[in-house]
Enzyme design. Structure first.
Site, PDB file in Angstrom:
ATOM      1  N   SER A  53      74.456  45.121 -36.271  1.00 17.18           N
ATOM      2  CA  SER A  53      73.610  45.509 -37.706  1.00 17.18           C
ATOM      3  C   SER A  53      74.691  45.640 -38.798  1.00 17.18           C
ATOM      4  O   SER A  53      75.515  44.517 -39.027  1.00 17.18           O
ATOM      5  CB  SER A  53      72.891  46.703 -37.833  1.00 17.18           C
ATOM      6  OG  SER A  53      72.115  47.004 -38.669  1.00 17.18           O
ATOM      7  N   THR A  54      75.030  46.739 -39.340  1.00 22.59           N
ATOM      8  CA  THR A  54      75.585  46.740 -40.477  1.00 22.59           C
ATOM      9  C   THR A  54      77.160  46.263 -39.951  1.00 22.59           C
ATOM     10  O   THR A  54      77.926  46.863 -39.084  1.00 22.59           O
ATOM     11  CB  THR A  54      75.919  48.117 -41.159  1.00 22.59           C
ATOM     12  OG1 THR A  54      74.601  48.558 -41.323  1.00 22.59           O
ATOM     13  CG2 THR A  54      76.784  48.179 -42.187  1.00 22.59           C
TER      14      THR A  54
ATOM     15  N   MET B  15      74.169  50.575 -38.057  1.00 19.71           N
ATOM     16  CA  MET B  15      73.543  52.065 -38.016  1.00 19.71           C
ATOM     17  C   MET B  15      72.560  52.200 -37.266  1.00 19.71           C
ATOM     18  O   MET B  15      71.764  51.280 -36.653  1.00 19.71           O
ATOM     19  CB  MET B  15      73.204  52.079 -39.628  1.00 19.71           C
ATOM     20  CG  MET B  15      74.093  52.479 -40.529  1.00 19.71           C
ATOM     21  SD  MET B  15      73.297  52.952 -42.118  1.00 19.71           S
ATOM     22  CE  MET B  15      72.188  51.673 -42.603  1.00 19.71           C
TER      23      MET B  15
ATOM     24  N   ASP C  46      69.436  51.124 -32.253  1.00 15.95           N
ATOM     25  CA  ASP C  46      68.726  49.959 -31.626  1.00 15.95           C
ATOM     26  C   ASP C  46      69.638  49.502 -30.823  1.00 15.95           C
ATOM     27  O   ASP C  46      70.708  49.193 -30.932  1.00 15.95           O
ATOM     28  CB  ASP C  46      68.311  48.843 -32.879  1.00 15.95           C
ATOM     29  CG  ASP C  46      67.656  47.821 -32.317  1.00 15.95           C
ATOM     30  OD1 ASP C  46      66.802  47.928 -31.580  1.00 15.95           O
ATOM     31  OD2 ASP C  46      67.772  46.742 -33.053  1.00 15.95           O
TER      32      ASP C  46
ATOM     33  N   HIS D  50      70.601  42.337 -37.380  1.00 11.12           N
ATOM     34  CA  HIS D  50      69.423  43.023 -38.491  1.00 11.12           C
ATOM     35  C   HIS D  50      69.508  42.228 -40.003  1.00 11.12           C
ATOM     36  O   HIS D  50      70.561  42.417 -40.471  1.00 11.12           O
ATOM     37  CB  HIS D  50      69.595  44.467 -38.710  1.00 11.12           C
ATOM     38  CG  HIS D  50      69.358  45.332 -37.443  1.00 11.12           C
ATOM     39  ND1 HIS D  50      69.807  46.659 -37.225  1.00 11.12           N
ATOM     40  CD2 HIS D  50      68.836  44.976 -36.137  1.00 11.12           C
ATOM     41  CE1 HIS D  50      69.518  47.057 -35.831  1.00 11.12           C
ATOM     42  NE2 HIS D  50      68.671  46.126 -35.522  1.00 11.12           N
TER      43      HIS D  50
END
Length: 370
Positions: A182-183, A299, A302, A208
């Site tokens: 993600s991030t 973050m 998940d 993401h």
């Protein structure tokens, strides 16, 4: 009546807002300062002003528009990250178009930590959408910056000239690698994938992102790494020696393919993030004989639920060390839940994946005594 003086916490996050539209600067200020734990310390109308104010104000976070006169957001991002020590967190605020996606992915490659889209399916400038995402991302990125004084650099890993041989798996070799990010994921993937190299198994990635963005990311990663990287589609095969990104804004399952191998089945889960790493992991654990899960920077949590399916089958779940992440939430959640079988640096993950995909070494032949 004069406007009431807004009260901020003593350690409020200091934010520089960069956007060439006056109304957007006002809206972003109101969104950012709503809870009192963040304060807008300056506003810039173009990249040149942003660079000057960043050097003067030394903000914790910069929200950066992409398309601006005089100097665009990409040039400003490159300059700010090169000139400020410690560098601020830069969060891109971009348009939800193909051109905006390409520019945003390039900014992430340059070192921007994250992004949000100004638009949604409902309107080109969806302030409700920005309000629902921006403060949470600023908080998480600023907290990570404060813990480490600066973001750990995600440098491209180059193997040693003389490297120890990669130990093959003592079990049957892996037949699928599923990665969650993600991030900070785009820069981390750009560092990890060339270190892994070409493997004789498919690699599938849940990064993401909204739609448009993953196609641009796939092209950027292909250019940067020299590997075959593409955005996947419904019922398309997952090929060995190829990296497939799940399409942005959608979820996908791994399913067995007639005649052998695997294919993607696009779907849409009920979760809050897409593509969902949990759905990818759960389907991989059910469809593949010996898959490997990898959880990288990001973050939230998940991937943790899906990784539990791997652990239940005695399979490997490789987790990036949280302190080496842009945001360590996803790896930390897996570690806390007890579903991380190994916690490794990026170079260690690369070595481990190469070892897990190699056939087990045959035991030495013992000659019968005459």
């Amino acid at each position: 009546m004069p406007e009431a003086v807004k009260s901020f916490t003593r350690d409020a996050v200091r934010v520089l807002v960069v956007d060439d539209q006056r109304f957007m600067c006002i809206a972003l200020r109101q969104i950012i300062e709503a809870d009192g734990d963040m304060r807008v310390v300056g506003e810039a109308r173009n990249g040149e002003e942003a660079c000057a104010l960043a050097l003067e104000l030394k903000p914790d976070v910069v929200t950066m528009d992409v398309e601006m006169p005089v100097m665009d957001g990409l040039a400003a991002t490159r300059r700010i990250l090169a000139e400020l020590r410690p560098p601020p967190v830069i969060i891109m605020v971009s348009s939800h178009t193909q051109a905006g996606a390409a520019a945003t992915v390039e900014a992430l490659r340059l070192g921007a930590a994250d992004f949000i889209s100004k638009s949604s399916a409902f309107t080109p400038n969806d302030l409700g959408h920005i309000d629902s995402e921006l403060r949470g991302k600023i908080r998480a990125c600023a907290e990570s910056r404060r813990r480490s004084s600066a973001f750990p650099p995600v440098a491209r890993w180059v193997p040693d000239a003389v490297e120890q041989a990669v130990a093959p798996s003592p079990h049957a070799p892996a037949d699928l690698i599923a990665i969650a990010a993600s991030t900070g994921g785009p820069a981390t993937l750009a560092a990890l994938l060339p270190a892994v190299g070409r493997l004789a198994v498919p690699i599938v990635v849940a990064q993401h992102m909204p739609e448009f963005f993953t196609a641009c990311l796939a092209q950027s990663l292909a250019d940067d790494t020299g590997l075959a990287v593409r955005e996947g589609g419904d019922r398309e095969p997952l090929a060995p020696n190829e990296v497939t990104l799940l399409p942005g804004g959608k979820d996908a399952l791994v399913a067995p393919r007639a005649g052998g191998g695997f294919e993607l089945r696009l779907t849409k889960g009920a979760g809050s993030v897409h593509p969902s790493a949990d759905l990818l992991f759960e389907s991989a654990a059910m469809s593949a004989r010996r898959p490997v899960a990898v959880i990288l920077t990001g973050m939230g949590d998940d991937g943790t639920r899906g990784a539990g399916r791997f652990v239940g089958r005695g399979l490997s779940v490789l987790v990036q060390r949280p302190e080496s992440c842009v945001i360590g939430g996803m790896p930390a959640a897996a570690i806390e839940a007890g579903v991380a079988t190994e916690v490794l640096s990026l170079d260690q993950i690369a070595r481990r994946l190469r070892g897990l995909t190699q056939p087990a070494a045959r035991p030495p032949r013992v000659e019968a005594a005459s």
